[in-house]
Design an enzyme around this catalytic site. Structure first.
Site, PDB file in Angstrom:
ATOM      1  N   TYR A  38      47.277  48.637  39.736  1.00  0.00           N
ATOM      2  CA  TYR A  38      47.711  47.293  39.337  1.00  0.00           C
ATOM      3  C   TYR A  38      46.533  46.615  38.708  1.00  0.00           C
ATOM      4  O   TYR A  38      45.153  47.159  39.362  1.00  0.00           O
ATOM      5  CB  TYR A  38      48.247  46.356  40.356  1.00  0.00           C
ATOM      6  CG  TYR A  38      47.211  46.298  41.740  1.00  0.00           C
ATOM      7  CD1 TYR A  38      46.518  45.183  41.906  1.00  0.00           C
ATOM      8  CD2 TYR A  38      47.540  46.965  42.764  1.00  0.00           C
ATOM      9  CE1 TYR A  38      45.647  44.823  42.998  1.00  0.00           C
ATOM     10  CE2 TYR A  38      46.746  46.830  43.887  1.00  0.00           C
ATOM     11  CZ  TYR A  38      45.743  45.766  43.959  1.00  0.00           C
ATOM     12  OH  TYR A  38      45.024  45.685  45.086  1.00  0.00           O
TER      13      TYR A  38
ATOM     14  N   GLU B 175      40.491  52.926  49.290  1.00  0.00           N
ATOM     15  CA  GLU B 175      41.390  52.278  50.309  1.00  0.00           C
ATOM     16  C   GLU B 175      41.936  53.137  51.379  1.00  0.00           C
ATOM     17  O   GLU B 175      42.451  54.009  51.342  1.00  0.00           O
ATOM     18  CB  GLU B 175      42.676  52.047  49.406  1.00  0.00           C
ATOM     19  CG  GLU B 175      42.366  51.053  47.982  1.00  0.00           C
ATOM     20  CD  GLU B 175      42.252  49.571  48.714  1.00  0.00           C
ATOM     21  OE1 GLU B 175      42.404  49.078  49.745  1.00  0.00           O
ATOM     22  OE2 GLU B 175      42.048  48.693  47.719  1.00  0.00           O
TER      23      GLU B 175
HETATM   24  O1  0X9 Z   1      43.008  44.214  44.867  1.00  0.00           O
HETATM   25  C1  0X9 Z   1      41.663  44.621  45.371  1.00  0.00           C
HETATM   26  O2  0X9 Z   1      40.717  43.924  45.424  1.00  0.00           O
HETATM   27  C2  0X9 Z   1      41.729  46.051  45.816  1.00  0.00           C
HETATM   28  N1  0X9 Z   1      42.710  46.379  46.880  1.00  0.00           N
HETATM   29  S1  0X9 Z   1      43.058  45.550  48.377  1.00  0.00           S
HETATM   30  O3  0X9 Z   1      44.357  45.934  48.951  1.00  0.00           O
HETATM   31  N2  0X9 Z   1      41.950  46.263  49.302  1.00  0.00           N
HETATM   32  O4  0X9 Z   1      42.606  44.342  48.064  1.00  0.00           O
HETATM   33  C3  0X9 Z   1      41.637  47.070  44.751  1.00  0.00           C
HETATM   34  C4  0X9 Z   1      40.551  46.879  43.703  1.00  0.00           C
HETATM   35  C5  0X9 Z   1      40.455  47.977  42.886  1.00  0.00           C
HETATM   36  N3  0X9 Z   1      39.445  47.619  41.545  1.00  0.00           N
HETATM   37  C6  0X9 Z   1      39.817  46.562  40.621  1.00  0.00           C
HETATM   38  N4  0X9 Z   1      40.979  46.033  40.364  1.00  0.00           N
HETATM   39  N5  0X9 Z   1      38.797  46.216  40.098  1.00  0.00           N
HETATM   40 ZN    ZN Z   2      40.170  45.043  49.807  1.00  0.00          ZN
END
Ligand code: 0X9
Ligand code: ZN
Length: 434
Positions: A358, A381
């Site tokens: 996403y 993750e």
């Molecule tokens: O949304 C996030 O920050 C991360 N997942 S979480 O469920 N731990 O919050 C994924 C981040 C992936 N990296 C980027 N989107 N840059």
């Molecule tokens: Zn996170």
């Protein structure tokens, strides 16, 4: 249909923000786990995510064999159910979700006269003490560098593990705990430090490679999640907004690379993805940035530890429309890491670009890759199946499994970047396929 849904859920969310008592906030919440079976069901879920911004979505599914997990009040559940049924999406409900938050894992009482057990969750104070103790016992391997203080004044130190600090070795930089509720991330970071420093066989992982590890990037948020059941699902930092009576910034939306272009909230009161008033508004993200700038081109691998979902993702995170030109290298190393974890008995990772999972901008992985030029940059993750409440009793199973993945990372960095004399001297070429 989706418009009616937005209206209904919007009204009940307003009630929640104005009328709901903050204590025991999550006690009556339901966790809805949705199992999309077709591409069109995944699209329908994406509509909900985009159309109903106030929903607390704990995890998003982008794969047919993965769940989307949403926290809901009983009222919100009643409103959402017809939509989900109409789309034919199967789901499970966990009732009274907040009541399942264990208090016992937060308690420091068991630890008073005991040594630090790496297979337990610890307070920030205990983590810091243990780092100091390890550095005293292994001064030839581990040094602690003071980075500064968190918003609430907690001192933050970087663990630098090196057999030869003057060798100019490539650096593996790992951080954990930017998101407060993701307790397994600091636990993994501490396990890495412990193994690298105390296991004689880990010398192999230290040959020609230096490891810099910051186990808890967001100590204020981490401690907040430990203080009561009500706070267990806090994600952000704890900085006070200048204008509104709201707290915290999502640290992983706060980095200065394509800041706020996707997947963020601009509302300081948003509990999940507020990007902050400006890039690097938070002292905690500034400290990570400073490490990246200080060691710059020596950092060849950056891994940000998070939970949950068992994903290993690489840039770009800000968009899913295209990939960096180096994506095949990022992808193939991630798959080798995943294979090693699987060989050790663990679950494989879902490997893809973060933006294909996403899109969300301002993440540390994109900053490391895009702004600093770190050639391998990932968000990992950890775990799946327990949401953010990964049971302490299972740490001794999964942390060593993940460690096997880090051995593969180390082999790649050594083989690709370490001065040749190291590789020749230790005969360590391509040793990750055994
Ligand atoms: O949304 C996030 O920050 C991360 N997942 S979480 O469920 N731990 O919050 C994924 C981040 C992936 N990296 C980027 N989107 N840059
Ligand atoms: Zn996170």
């Amino acid at each position: 249909m989706i418009h009616g849904l937005i209206f209904l859920l919007g009204v009940s969310t307003l009630y929640l923000q104005v009328g709901c008592k903050e204590d025991n906030k999550y006690d009556d919440y339901m966790l809805m786990k949705l199992y999309p079976n077709t591409k069109s069901q995944i699209e329908a879920l994406r509509d909900i995510e985009n159309g109903v911004p106030k929903l607390e979505i704990l995890k998003r599914s982008r794969n047919l064999n993965d769940t989307t997990d949403i926290l809901l009040t009983p009222e919100q559940l009643t409103e959402l159910k017809p939509f989900v049924k109409k789309e034919g999406i199967t789901y499970d409900i966990k009732d009274n979700y907040g009541r399942s938050f264990e208090a016992v894992e937060r308690s420091p009482r068991r630890r008073v006269f005991r040594s630090f057990n790496v297979f337990e969750y610890h307070s920030y104070g205990a983590i810091q003490e243990h780092l100091e103790m390890l550095a005293k016992m292994h001064p030839e391997l581990l040094k602690l560098a003071t980075l500064g203080s968190s918003y609430q004044g907690r001192r933050m130190k970087l663990a630098k593990i090196s057999l030869n600090p003057n060798a100019n070795n490539p650096i593996i930089f790992i951080d954990g705990g930017i998101h407060a509720r993701e307790w397994v991330a600091p636990a993994m970071a501490m396990y890495l430090i412990h193994r690298l420093v105390t296991d004689p066989e880990a010398r192999h992982e230290l040959n020609g490679v230096d490891w810099y590890i910051l186990p808890v990037v967001n100590p204020d948020g981490y401690e907040f999640t430990r203080t009561s059941r009500t706070n267990r699902l806090w994600r952000k930092t704890r900085s006070k907004n200048a204008l509104l009576d709201c707290f915290g910034v999502d640290g992983n939306r706060n980095y200065a690379f394509k800041w706020a272009v996707s997947g963020v909230s601009k509302n300081p009161c948003d509990k999940e993805t507020y990007a902050g008033p400006k890039p690097f508004s938070e002292p905690e993200t500034q400290m990570v940035r400073n490490v990246m700038i200080t060691y710059g081109k020596r950092i060849k691998l950056y891994v940000s530890l998070h939970s949950y979902g068992q994903y290993l993702v690489y840039p770009w995170g800000y968009t899913g429309d295209f990939l960096p030109k180096e994506w095949e290298k990022l992808d193939s190393l991630a798959k080798m890491v995943s294979d090693a974890v699987e060989r050790a008995g663990g679950q494989p990772f879902r490997v893809m670009s973060a933006g294909k999972w996403y899109p969300a901008a301002g993440g540390s992985d994109d900053f490391a890759f895009g702004a600093i030029g770190v050639p391998y940059s990932y968000t990992m993750e950890l775990t799946d199946g327990y949401e953010f409440l990964f049971p302490e009793r299972l740490l001794h199973t999964v942390l060593p499994q993940f460690y096997e993945g880090f051995k593969v990372f180390a082999a790649q960095i050594r083989n690709e970047f370490s001065p040749t004399r190291h590789r020749k001297a230790f005969n360590l070429d391509v040793d990750y396929n055994v």
